[in-house]
Design an enzyme around this catalytic site. Structure first.
Site, PDB file in Angstrom:
ATOM      1  N   HIS A  52     -60.532  11.576  39.396  1.00 34.68           N
ATOM      2  CA  HIS A  52     -60.500  11.775  40.736  1.00 34.68           C
ATOM      3  C   HIS A  52     -61.895  11.470  41.445  1.00 34.68           C
ATOM      4  O   HIS A  52     -62.908  11.354  40.633  1.00 34.68           O
ATOM      5  CB  HIS A  52     -59.924  13.112  41.117  1.00 34.68           C
ATOM      6  CG  HIS A  52     -60.865  14.341  41.131  1.00 34.68           C
ATOM      7  ND1 HIS A  52     -61.122  14.959  42.069  1.00 34.68           N
ATOM      8  CD2 HIS A  52     -61.838  14.548  39.922  1.00 34.68           C
ATOM      9  CE1 HIS A  52     -62.142  16.106  41.837  1.00 34.68           C
ATOM     10  NE2 HIS A  52     -62.408  15.599  40.370  1.00 34.68           N
ATOM     11  N   CYS A 106     -67.636  16.208  42.203  1.00 31.21           N
ATOM     12  CA  CYS A 106     -67.090  17.135  41.160  1.00 31.21           C
ATOM     13  C   CYS A 106     -68.080  16.798  39.859  1.00 31.21           C
ATOM     14  O   CYS A 106     -68.563  15.515  39.719  1.00 31.21           O
ATOM     15  CB  CYS A 106     -65.919  16.633  40.972  1.00 31.21           C
ATOM     16  SG  CYS A 106     -65.015  17.712  39.574  1.00 31.21           S
ATOM     17  N   GLN A 124     -55.593  23.241  41.911  1.00 27.04           N
ATOM     18  CA  GLN A 124     -55.190  23.449  43.078  1.00 27.04           C
ATOM     19  C   GLN A 124     -53.830  22.895  43.561  1.00 27.04           C
ATOM     20  O   GLN A 124     -53.700  21.585  43.262  1.00 27.04           O
ATOM     21  CB  GLN A 124     -56.266  23.354  44.007  1.00 27.04           C
ATOM     22  CG  GLN A 124     -57.460  24.139  44.067  1.00 27.04           C
ATOM     23  CD  GLN A 124     -58.471  24.013  45.018  1.00 27.04           C
ATOM     24  OE1 GLN A 124     -58.329  23.865  45.974  1.00 27.04           O
ATOM     25  NE2 GLN A 124     -59.531  23.514  44.491  1.00 27.04           N
ATOM     26  N   SER A 147     -61.559  22.294  47.888  1.00 23.34           N
ATOM     27  CA  SER A 147     -62.993  21.524  47.559  1.00 23.34           C
ATOM     28  C   SER A 147     -63.286  20.504  48.347  1.00 23.34           C
ATOM     29  O   SER A 147     -64.612  20.388  48.373  1.00 23.34           O
ATOM     30  CB  SER A 147     -62.437  21.304  45.940  1.00 23.34           C
ATOM     31  OG  SER A 147     -62.234  22.284  45.085  1.00 23.34           O
ATOM     32  N   HIS A 150     -59.847  14.326  48.161  1.00 24.42           N
ATOM     33  CA  HIS A 150     -59.935  13.540  46.942  1.00 24.42           C
ATOM     34  C   HIS A 150     -58.799  12.352  46.982  1.00 24.42           C
ATOM     35  O   HIS A 150     -57.966  12.228  47.842  1.00 24.42           O
ATOM     36  CB  HIS A 150     -59.092  14.444  45.866  1.00 24.42           C
ATOM     37  CG  HIS A 150     -59.481  15.862  45.739  1.00 24.42           C
ATOM     38  ND1 HIS A 150     -60.166  16.602  44.570  1.00 24.42           N
ATOM     39  CD2 HIS A 150     -59.352  16.877  46.739  1.00 24.42           C
ATOM     40  CE1 HIS A 150     -60.201  17.660  44.735  1.00 24.42           C
ATOM     41  NE2 HIS A 150     -60.078  18.072  45.987  1.00 24.42           N
TER      42      HIS A 150
HETATM   43  O1  4D9 Z   1     -63.021  22.208  39.574  1.00 26.81           O
HETATM   44  C1  4D9 Z   1     -63.849  21.347  39.150  1.00 26.81           C
HETATM   45  N1  4D9 Z   1     -64.994  20.840  39.833  1.00 26.81           N
HETATM   46  C2  4D9 Z   1     -65.173  21.411  41.210  1.00 26.81           C
HETATM   47  C3  4D9 Z   1     -64.838  20.502  42.193  1.00 26.81           C
HETATM   48  C4  4D9 Z   1     -63.241  20.231  42.047  1.00 26.81           C
HETATM   49  N2  4D9 Z   1     -62.314  20.822  42.985  1.00 26.81           N
HETATM   50  C5  4D9 Z   1     -61.001  20.343  42.219  1.00 26.81           C
HETATM   51  C6  4D9 Z   1     -59.712  20.549  42.707  1.00 26.81           C
HETATM   52  C7  4D9 Z   1     -58.662  19.935  42.256  1.00 26.81           C
HETATM   53  C8  4D9 Z   1     -58.990  19.143  41.177  1.00 26.81           C
HETATM   54  C9  4D9 Z   1     -60.420  18.951  40.529  1.00 26.81           C
HETATM   55  C10 4D9 Z   1     -61.501  19.504  41.275  1.00 26.81           C
HETATM   56  N3  4D9 Z   1     -62.824  19.538  41.179  1.00 26.81           N
HETATM   57  C11 4D9 Z   1     -66.815  21.479  41.364  1.00 26.81           C
HETATM   58  O2  4D9 Z   1     -67.526  20.736  40.762  1.00 26.81           O
HETATM   59  O3  4D9 Z   1     -67.253  22.139  42.448  1.00 26.81           O
HETATM   60  C12 4D9 Z   1     -63.894  20.700  37.889  1.00 26.81           C
HETATM   61  C13 4D9 Z   1     -64.718  20.143  37.167  1.00 26.81           C
HETATM   62  C14 4D9 Z   1     -63.974  19.450  36.033  1.00 26.81           C
HETATM   63  C15 4D9 Z   1     -64.847  18.736  34.957  1.00 26.81           C
HETATM   64  C16 4D9 Z   1     -64.076  18.261  33.853  1.00 26.81           C
HETATM   65  C17 4D9 Z   1     -62.585  18.530  33.763  1.00 26.81           C
HETATM   66  C18 4D9 Z   1     -62.036  19.286  34.639  1.00 26.81           C
HETATM   67  C19 4D9 Z   1     -62.810  19.692  35.701  1.00 26.81           C
HETATM   68  S1  4D9 Z   1     -62.115  20.772  37.142  1.00 26.81           S
END
Ligand code: 4D9
Length: 156
Positions: A52, A106, A124, A147, A150
């Site tokens: 994403h 992200c 989410q 967040s 996307h």
């Molecule tokens: O929640 C994460 N990162 C958040 C931002 C974010 N919010 C999300 C909501 C849904 C799917 C992916 C998303 N990524 C951040 O960096 O503030 C994740 C990072 C990663 C990295 C590798 C694999 C899974 C994930 S889930």
């Protein structure tokens, strides 16, 4: 009127013949579960793999990222930015991985936006709902979570 038996099976299903009874059954190629009834809908993948691109804004759950310590753009600016990225991708001006790596808010940006495999209940809800609707290789329209905004590419 095409005979139901000749119609192609929905995505993710295969027809099998029982070795013991010679009866036809149907196999969900993702979950390896089988059933006697001919399926009407694509097989639930159980898990999907997606990448994403996330554009955060000032009202995001965590308005900070590897790119910017404090994210101040408005929701409208974030959506406009994401739509410009999506346009660059669909017109082949840029690749998804290139845009994700450079611009996604992200931490998965470091992996070209790849989130790996996930099942239901892990992401989410709005993200999960869209991800499980996509066919492999399909790019979503922009969606909103707490967040930010996307676009999602289903890769498996
Ligand atoms: O929640 C994460 N990162 C958040 C931002 C974010 N919010 C999300 C909501 C849904 C799917 C992916 C998303 N990524 C951040 O960096 O503030 C994740 C990072 C990663 C990295 C590798 C694999 C899974 C994930 S889930």
């Amino acid at each position: 009127m095409s005979n139901q038996e000749d119609a192609p099976l929905p995505e993710g299903w295969e027809m099998r013949t029982s070795r013991s009874t010679g009866m036809t059954y149907f196999l969900n190629i993702y979950t390896k579960k089988s059933q006697w009834e001919r399926p009407e809908a694509p097989a639930d993948p159980g898990e999907v793999r997606c990448s994403h691109i996330l554009v955060k804004h000032a009202e995001s759950r965590r308005p900070s990222s590897w790119r910017e310590e404090t994210i101040t753009r408005t929701k409208e600016e974030a959506m406009d930015l994401l739509k410009s990225y999506r346009k660059q991708i669909v017109t082949n001006e840029s690749t998804f991985v290139d845009i994700a790596t450079k611009y996604s808010d992200c931490s998965s940006a470091k992996r070209g936006g790849d989130l790996g495999m996930f099942g239901r209940g892990q992401m989410q809800q709005p993200f999960e709902e869209e991800a499980f609707k996509l066919k492999v290789g399909q790019l979503s329209k922009p969606i909103e979570t707490e967040s930010g905004y996307h676009i999602i590419l289903r890769t498996m």
